[in-house]
Design a protein around this motif. Structure first.
Motif, PDB file in Angstrom:
ATOM      1  N   CYS A   1       0.844  -1.195   0.000  1.00 15.67           N
ATOM      2  CA  CYS A   1       0.000   0.000   0.000  1.00 15.67           C
ATOM      3  C   CYS A   1       0.882   1.249   0.000  1.00 15.67           C
ATOM      4  O   CYS A   1       1.765   1.400   0.853  1.00 15.67           O
ATOM      5  N   ARG A   2       0.620   2.147  -0.932  1.00  8.57           N
ATOM      6  CA  ARG A   2       1.450   3.353  -1.033  1.00  8.57           C
ATOM      7  C   ARG A   2       1.147   4.348   0.082  1.00  8.57           C
ATOM      8  O   ARG A   2       1.946   5.234   0.359  1.00  8.57           O
TER       9      ARG A   2
ATOM     10  N   GLN B   1      -7.698   0.458   4.403  1.00  9.47           N
ATOM     11  CA  GLN B   1      -8.863   0.316   3.525  1.00  9.47           C
ATOM     12  C   GLN B   1      -8.758   1.108   2.217  1.00  9.47           C
ATOM     13  O   GLN B   1      -9.732   1.249   1.495  1.00  9.47           O
ATOM     14  N   LYS B   2      -7.558   1.605   1.911  1.00  7.97           N
ATOM     15  CA  LYS B   2      -7.380   2.350   0.661  1.00  7.97           C
ATOM     16  C   LYS B   2      -7.353   1.367  -0.513  1.00  7.97           C
ATOM     17  O   LYS B   2      -6.752   0.293  -0.437  1.00  7.97           O
TER      18      LYS B   2
ATOM     19  N   SER C   1      -2.672  -8.785  -0.052  1.00  7.87           N
ATOM     20  CA  SER C   1      -2.932  -9.676  -1.190  1.00  7.87           C
ATOM     21  C   SER C   1      -4.418  -9.684  -1.543  1.00  7.87           C
ATOM     22  O   SER C   1      -4.870 -10.527  -2.322  1.00  7.87           O
ATOM     23  N   SER C   2      -5.154  -8.752  -0.976  1.00 14.87           N
ATOM     24  CA  SER C   2      -6.597  -8.685  -1.196  1.00 14.87           C
ATOM     25  C   SER C   2      -6.892  -7.921  -2.487  1.00 14.87           C
ATOM     26  O   SER C   2      -6.766  -6.688  -2.543  1.00 14.87           O
ATOM     27  N   ILE C   3      -7.271  -8.632  -3.536  1.00 16.37           N
ATOM     28  CA  ILE C   3      -7.533  -8.005  -4.834  1.00 16.37           C
ATOM     29  C   ILE C   3      -8.950  -7.438  -4.844  1.00 16.37           C
ATOM     30  O   ILE C   3      -9.922  -8.144  -4.575  1.00 16.37           O
ATOM     31  N   HIS C   4      -9.048  -6.157  -5.155  1.00 15.87           N
ATOM     32  CA  HIS C   4     -10.351  -5.488  -5.231  1.00 15.87           C
ATOM     33  C   HIS C   4     -11.020  -5.795  -6.570  1.00 15.87           C
ATOM     34  O   HIS C   4     -12.195  -6.155  -6.624  1.00 15.87           O
ATOM     35  N   GLN C   5     -10.242  -5.623  -7.678  1.00 16.17           N
ATOM     36  CA  GLN C   5     -10.757  -5.973  -8.993  1.00 16.17           C
ATOM     37  C   GLN C   5      -9.621  -6.022 -10.005  1.00 16.17           C
ATOM     38  O   GLN C   5      -8.523  -5.508  -9.755  1.00 16.17           O
ATOM     39  N   ASN C   6      -9.867  -6.680 -11.120  1.00 19.41           N
ATOM     40  CA  ASN C   6      -8.919  -6.696 -12.227  1.00 19.41           C
ATOM     41  C   ASN C   6      -9.249  -5.551 -13.178  1.00 19.41           C
ATOM     42  O   ASN C   6     -10.420  -5.263 -13.443  1.00 19.41           O
ATOM     43  N   HIS C   7      -8.190  -4.899 -13.671  1.00 15.99           N
ATOM     44  CA  HIS C   7      -8.390  -3.766 -14.575  1.00 15.99           C
ATOM     45  C   HIS C   7      -7.494  -3.977 -15.796  1.00 15.99           C
ATOM     46  O   HIS C   7      -6.269  -3.915 -15.693  1.00 15.99           O
ATOM     47  N   TRP C   8      -8.097  -4.245 -16.949  1.00 18.36           N
ATOM     48  CA  TRP C   8      -7.347  -4.557 -18.155  1.00 18.36           C
ATOM     49  C   TRP C   8      -7.131  -3.300 -19.012  1.00 18.36           C
ATOM     50  O   TRP C   8      -8.016  -2.468 -19.151  1.00 18.36           O
ATOM     51  N   ARG C   9      -5.928  -3.213 -19.575  1.00 15.90           N
ATOM     52  CA  ARG C   9      -5.628  -2.140 -20.518  1.00 15.90           C
ATOM     53  C   ARG C   9      -4.718  -2.692 -21.607  1.00 15.90           C
ATOM     54  O   ARG C   9      -3.989  -3.666 -21.398  1.00 15.90           O
ATOM     55  N   ILE C  10      -4.746  -2.071 -22.770  1.00 19.96           N
ATOM     56  CA  ILE C  10      -3.928  -2.515 -23.897  1.00 19.96           C
ATOM     57  C   ILE C  10      -2.933  -1.409 -24.267  1.00 19.96           C
ATOM     58  O   ILE C  10      -3.315  -0.238 -24.421  1.00 19.96           O
ATOM     59  N   VAL C  11      -1.670  -1.792 -24.376  1.00 18.37           N
ATOM     60  CA  VAL C  11      -0.621  -0.842 -24.782  1.00 18.37           C
ATOM     61  C   VAL C  11       0.207  -1.475 -25.892  1.00 18.37           C
ATOM     62  O   VAL C  11       0.335  -2.697 -25.981  1.00 18.37           O
ATOM     63  N   GLN C  12       0.782  -0.624 -26.721  1.00 15.93           N
ATOM     64  CA  GLN C  12       1.620  -1.108 -27.811  1.00 15.93           C
ATOM     65  C   GLN C  12       3.042  -1.311 -27.317  1.00 15.93           C
ATOM     66  O   GLN C  12       3.569  -0.511 -26.543  1.00 15.93           O
TER      67      GLN C  12
ATOM     68  N   LYS D   1      -1.893  -6.863 -23.556  1.00 13.39           N
ATOM     69  CA  LYS D   1      -3.130  -6.727 -22.805  1.00 13.39           C
ATOM     70  C   LYS D   1      -2.778  -7.022 -21.346  1.00 13.39           C
ATOM     71  O   LYS D   1      -2.516  -8.158 -20.969  1.00 13.39           O
ATOM     72  N   ILE D   2      -2.748  -5.963 -20.543  1.00 17.56           N
ATOM     73  CA  ILE D   2      -2.181  -6.049 -19.199  1.00 17.56           C
ATOM     74  C   ILE D   2      -3.277  -5.992 -18.141  1.00 17.56           C
ATOM     75  O   ILE D   2      -4.145  -5.108 -18.186  1.00 17.56           O
ATOM     76  N   ASN D   3      -3.194  -6.902 -17.224  1.00 19.44           N
ATOM     77  CA  ASN D   3      -4.080  -6.867 -16.058  1.00 19.44           C
ATOM     78  C   ASN D   3      -3.387  -6.068 -14.967  1.00 19.44           C
ATOM     79  O   ASN D   3      -2.501  -6.569 -14.277  1.00 19.44           O
ATOM     80  N   ARG D   4      -3.771  -4.816 -14.845  1.00 20.85           N
ATOM     81  CA  ARG D   4      -3.230  -3.981 -13.766  1.00 20.85           C
ATOM     82  C   ARG D   4      -4.207  -4.080 -12.597  1.00 20.85           C
ATOM     83  O   ARG D   4      -5.215  -3.390 -12.536  1.00 20.85           O
ATOM     84  N   ARG D   5      -3.873  -4.940 -11.671  1.00 20.47           N
ATOM     85  CA  ARG D   5      -4.810  -5.271 -10.592  1.00 20.47           C
ATOM     86  C   ARG D   5      -4.953  -4.130  -9.578  1.00 20.47           C
ATOM     87  O   ARG D   5      -3.997  -3.401  -9.323  1.00 20.47           O
ATOM     88  N   GLN D   6      -6.141  -4.028  -9.031  1.00 13.66           N
ATOM     89  CA  GLN D   6      -6.400  -3.088  -7.943  1.00 13.66           C
ATOM     90  C   GLN D   6      -6.497  -3.888  -6.637  1.00 13.66           C
ATOM     91  O   GLN D   6      -7.161  -4.926  -6.575  1.00 13.66           O
ATOM     92  N   PHE D   7      -5.812  -3.386  -5.611  1.00 15.04           N
ATOM     93  CA  PHE D   7      -5.802  -4.037  -4.300  1.00 15.04           C
ATOM     94  C   PHE D   7      -6.535  -3.173  -3.274  1.00 15.04           C
ATOM     95  O   PHE D   7      -6.595  -1.945  -3.408  1.00 15.04           O
ATOM     96  N   ARG D   8      -7.066  -3.843  -2.252  1.00 15.10           N
ATOM     97  CA  ARG D   8      -7.631  -3.137  -1.112  1.00 15.10           C
ATOM     98  C   ARG D   8      -6.741  -3.402   0.098  1.00 15.10           C
ATOM     99  O   ARG D   8      -6.477  -4.551   0.455  1.00 15.10           O
TER     100      ARG D   8
END
Length: 415
Positions: free
Chosen positions: A40-41, A83-84, A48-59, A71-78
């Motif tokens: 946590c920053r 609780q951030k 290790s609690s994953i909030h959701q998966n967030h996919w993005r595509i970069v060249q 196609k990158i899964n940049r995961r969001q953590f809680r």
């Protein structure tokens, strides 16, 4: 297959989830981080609690001439402690960019050897995307470490000969890299005064600590630059660039060549007139160029012009002697004595150059202390002319300046 793809993309800490090819698009490689947890920053708690998966595509960089989209899964953590909700960092992509850092680096290297339009077409990108990559590198120029600068050269160059437009270049003489380029202007007294004020703003922007540590500045023969650096840099020794002094001498020799040719054209005796003109015509480079660098054809031409003109013969010998004085490693005292002897012998042949040397004598003989010159600017000038041509004029000066400085300061290796 998965293992070989991971080797090919070479992104440490990332694992390949899937890879497939779509015609007309290229390879689509799905990846995510191997790590199961993230820090946590805000509070530094490892979660290790994953909030959701967030996919993005970069060249990314192409593989075997095939375009690559990650196609990158940049995961969001809680964070369980504060609780951030936060996203994990991906160090191979700049924030809000649709391409990897290494692709941007490769594209910029291509641009520095070519032009934006050609590189855009070659890489299936828009001009705007490449300009965005270039602008993102401006931080490299803004972060030039002036704390390391101890010796500088200031010079002016004409990008297009004969059109009167000049650039002022500041060069770090210890790295031989330009560190500032000032906007071009007509070489008039008013524009030079403005240039001097622009230069003052640049120096003052460096701060007193930097100016105090600069101990030597090599300049052309222009007093406003000399007065400015002596005013702002308390510990500086000003050295007149010997190549500018040499140019004064070769210019005076060339003026004499033209005068000799005009005089020959007025000779009434036809055989004598032809003899003189045959020797003098097309002799400019044979007379002005360093004699040891002449081609065989130029040596023959030099021989013929020296035979028909005692005046040019003596001036050429004096020009070569002057060059030799500055190319030979004399001590300061020996160098000064040699120069004084030369001035005595050359007084009637180079009166204009002698006057310049007398006015700048202290700065000119300062060369014998550290042998400092701004000669590297000639090579920089040639590169800038090439950049100007490849950029089709660069109507926006700031784009031209950025592109130019990146030629010397771009060299980051991204993963």
């Amino acid at each position: 297959m998965r293992f070989s793809v991971e080797q090919m993309i070479n992104l440490p800490g990332m694992k390949v989830l899937n890879c497939h090819e779509i015609e007309g698009i290229g390879l689509i490689i799905e990846i995510e981080k191997m790590a199961k947890s993230c820090t946590c920053r805000k509070c530094g708690y490892q979660t290790s609690s994953i909030h959701q998966n967030h996919w993005r595509i970069v060249q990314d960089l192409p593989i075997s001439d095939r375009q690559v989209q990650l196609k990158i899964n940049r995961r969001q953590f809680r964070c369980k402690k504060c609780q951030k909700i936060f996203s994990e960092e991906l160090d191979f992509i700049e924030k809000n960019r649709g391409y990897t850092k290494r692709l941007a680096a490769d594209i910029i290297k291509q641009v520095l050897d070519s032009n934006i339009r050609s590189v855009a077409l070659r890489n299936d990108l828009t001009d705007e995307e490449i300009e965005s990559m270039l602008n993102a590198q401006a931080i490299l120029i803004e972060s030039i470490d002036f704390a390391r600068v101890k010796r500088i050269g200031i010079d002016e160059i004409a990008l297009v000969k004969g059109q009167g437009n000049y650039l002022a270049i500041i060069v770090d003489l210890d790295t031989n890299k330009p560190i500032e380029i000032l906007r071009s202007a007509l070489r008039s007294s008013a524009s030079l005064s403005r240039r001097s004020e622009e230069l003052r703003k640049v120096f003052e922007g460096w701060g007193y600590a930097v100016l105090e540590q600069i101990h030597e500045v090599s300049i052309d023969l222009w007093n406003p630059y000399k007065n400015l650096v002596e005013e702002l840099m308390p510990n500086v020794d000003v050295t007149a660039d010997r190549f500018h002094v040499m140019k004064q001498i070769t210019d005076e020799l060339d003026t004499a060549r033209k005068s000799e040719k005009r005089a020959a054209e007025k000779i009434l005796n036809k055989p004598e007139k032809e003899r003189k003109l045959t020797g003098i015509t097309k002799s400019k480079y044979s007379l002005l160029k360093n004699e040891k660098d002449l081609t065989e054809q130029q040596k023959e031409k030099l021989k013929s012009v020296l035979e028909v003109s005692p005046q040019l013969s003596k001036m050429h010998a004096l020009k070569e002697e002057f060059r030799y004085i500055f190319e030979t490693k004399y001590s300061w005292g020996e160098g000064v004595l040699k120069l004084l002897d030369w001035m005595h012998n050359a007084m009637s042949f180079f009166p204009k150059s002698i006057g310049t040397i007398q006015r700048w004598f202290g700065e000119i003989v300062g060369y014998f202390d550290n042998r400092t010159t701004s000669g590297v600017v000639e090579g920089i000038n040639n590169k800038l002319k090439l950049i100007k041509r490849l950029g089709y004029g660069f109507r926006n000066f700031e784009n031209f300046k950025l592109r130019s400085l990146l030629t010397w300061h771009f060299g980051i290796n991204y993963p």
